[in-house]
Design an enzyme around this catalytic site. Structure first.
Site, short mmCIF file in Angstrom:
data_model
loop_
_atom_site.label_atom_id
_atom_site.label_comp_id
_atom_site.label_asym_id
_atom_site.label_seq_id
_atom_site.Cartn_x
_atom_site.Cartn_y
_atom_site.Cartn_z
N TRP A 299 0.82 -1.21 0.00
CA TRP A 299 0.00 0.00 0.00
C TRP A 299 0.85 1.27 0.00
O TRP A 299 0.62 2.19 -0.79
CB TRP A 299 -0.94 -0.01 1.20
CG TRP A 299 -1.74 1.24 1.36
CD1 TRP A 299 -1.54 2.25 2.26
CD2 TRP A 299 -2.86 1.64 0.56
NE1 TRP A 299 -2.48 3.25 2.08
CE2 TRP A 299 -3.31 2.91 1.05
CE3 TRP A 299 -3.55 1.06 -0.51
CZ2 TRP A 299 -4.39 3.58 0.49
CZ3 TRP A 299 -4.62 1.74 -1.07
CH2 TRP A 299 -5.04 2.98 -0.55
N GLU B 104 -0.30 -1.36 -5.87
CA GLU B 104 -1.61 -0.85 -5.46
C GLU B 104 -1.76 0.62 -5.87
O GLU B 104 -1.45 1.50 -5.07
CB GLU B 104 -1.79 -1.03 -3.96
CG GLU B 104 -1.65 -2.51 -3.53
CD GLU B 104 -1.89 -2.75 -2.06
OE1 GLU B 104 -2.65 -1.97 -1.43
OE2 GLU B 104 -1.34 -3.72 -1.53
N TRP C 126 -2.97 -12.61 4.24
CA TRP C 126 -2.32 -11.36 4.62
C TRP C 126 -2.72 -11.07 6.08
O TRP C 126 -3.86 -10.80 6.35
CB TRP C 126 -2.76 -10.20 3.72
CG TRP C 126 -2.11 -8.93 4.23
CD1 TRP C 126 -2.67 -7.98 5.03
CD2 TRP C 126 -0.77 -8.53 4.01
NE1 TRP C 126 -1.76 -7.00 5.34
CE2 TRP C 126 -0.58 -7.31 4.73
CE3 TRP C 126 0.31 -9.07 3.31
CZ2 TRP C 126 0.63 -6.64 4.74
CZ3 TRP C 126 1.51 -8.40 3.33
CH2 TRP C 126 1.67 -7.19 4.03
#
Length: 367
Positions: free
Chosen positions: A106, A147, A347
């Site tokens: 991210w 991402e 995750w």
């Protein structure tokens, strides 16, 4: 009699085709985060490697369009060689385990836009990094967690729909296994050519979690990783089932799709109702960030009080959490198996209990 047989054969030919057979070996994949070595004190040696087929080490970074270590001290600087040396020892004890170095995440995806300008140079830098003499032989491939390509995450990318496929194609043949994490959001999936990406990847891991609970925390409360839609869900399309269907509609083979499972919960505080759909005053407190907590903590502090959409939720002391349990994970793994998916990934592993309750639930169905 012959006429009846002919009619039956004709009807059989017109019936819906059965799903393709599942891959011979379903993959059980887990991410190990480099930061697990810090406050969580979850070391590489704590990984239940016998339950995994593949371990993904997160995250390397993409610096000026090139692969680079993400945390030099944790990766190789700490005593006894760091996490990578421990990964090597883990592999020696579990010779069938494949280990990939994952890049991006991210907060680390901005560099992929630069990498997409020269995929060949990016691939060569990744090849050189995993073959570094300090850890040669540890890594069996590269995982790309971008991402998001041609869409917005923490940062926005405008590299075009073919950028991810170009990176994976450049990596193919240079680094062994090549995999990628892909969005759970159906809208983002339509921004890039994931069918082309799949042609160059061993699998695409669908991030089928965090559909809800990442905003300001006012509600309505909703399961963050539902498998299916349920009455009152804020968006019926925000489910793992929709993600898989979208990938299939885009041309990704079922056997190259891995279902993502979160080993954590998303939560709200100031909630009066025990069932989903209530208002809240904010995000529930978490040890490392508001609104998020590991399964290991939640399973005892705020145990499940209900199940909806193929996942669990829990109400306790004005808080409302949603997270997966061993029972709901088995439901999701049965879904993956019955839909001929390639397996599933977690995750991430540090959120599990010390005896790997969630990972063992995954493995019990897939292996």
């Amino acid at each position: 009699m012959r006429l009846l047989l002919a009619v039956l054969l004709l009807l059989a030919g017109c019936s819906a085709a059965p799903p393709p057979p599942a891959p011979a070996e379903l993959k059980v994949v887990g991410y190990y985060p480099s930061w697990g070595t810090y406050a969580r004190d979850f070391q590489v040696a704590d990984v239940a490697a016998d339950q995994l087929t593949h371990l993904l080490y997160a995250f390397g970074k993409v610096d000026d369009g090139r692969c680079a270590p993400g945390d030099p001290w944790a990766d190789y600087g700490k005593p006894a060689g760091g996490n990578i040396a421990e990964l090597g020892r883990l592999k020696q004890r579990n010779p069938r385990l494949k280990i990939l170095w994952s890049f991006g995440g991210w907060s680390g995806s901005a560099g992929f836009s630069k990498a997409a300008e020269d995929p060949a140079a990016f691939a060569e830098s990744c090849r050189a990094l995993i073959r570094d003499p300090r850890w040669a032989g540890v890594f069996d491939g590269i995982d790309i967690d971008w991402e998001y390509p041609n869409a917005c995450g923490e940062t926005c990318d405008t590299s075009g729909p073919g950028a991810l496929a170009a990176l994976l194609a450049a990596l193919r043949g240079k680094v062994g296994l090549v995999t990628a994490a892909v969005p759970g959001d159906a809208g983002k999936l339509r921004k890039a050519d994931y069918a082309a990406a799949a042609r160059h990847a061993d699998w695409l891991g669908a991030m089928t979690y965090d559909f809800y609970g990442t905003g300001p925390g006012r509600g309505p409360t909703a399961a963050h990783s539902p498998l299916t839609a349920y009455p009152g869900i804020p968006s019926p399309a925000a489910t793992a089932e929709t993600t898989v269907r979208t990938l299939r509609d885009l041309g990704v083979p079922a056997g190259k799709i891995l279902l993502g499972v979160g080993f954590y919960g998303r939560g709200w505080t100031g909630v009066a109702a025990a069932t989903p759909g209530a208002t809240a005053t904010g995000q529930a407190p978490g040890r490392y960030a508001p609104g998020i907590e590991d399964y290991e903590v939640l399973s005892s502090r705020c145990p499940p009080t209900g199940t909806i959409g193929g996942t669990s939720y829990a109400a306790c002391g004005g808080q409302w959490w949603s997270y997966d349990t061993p029972a709901t994970i088995r439901i999701k793994m049965e879904y993956a198996r019955s839909n001929a998916l390639g397996g599933a990934f977690a995750w991430e592993l540090s959120g599990d209990t010390k005896d790997a309750t969630l990972l063992r639930a995954m493995s019990s169905v897939l292996r």
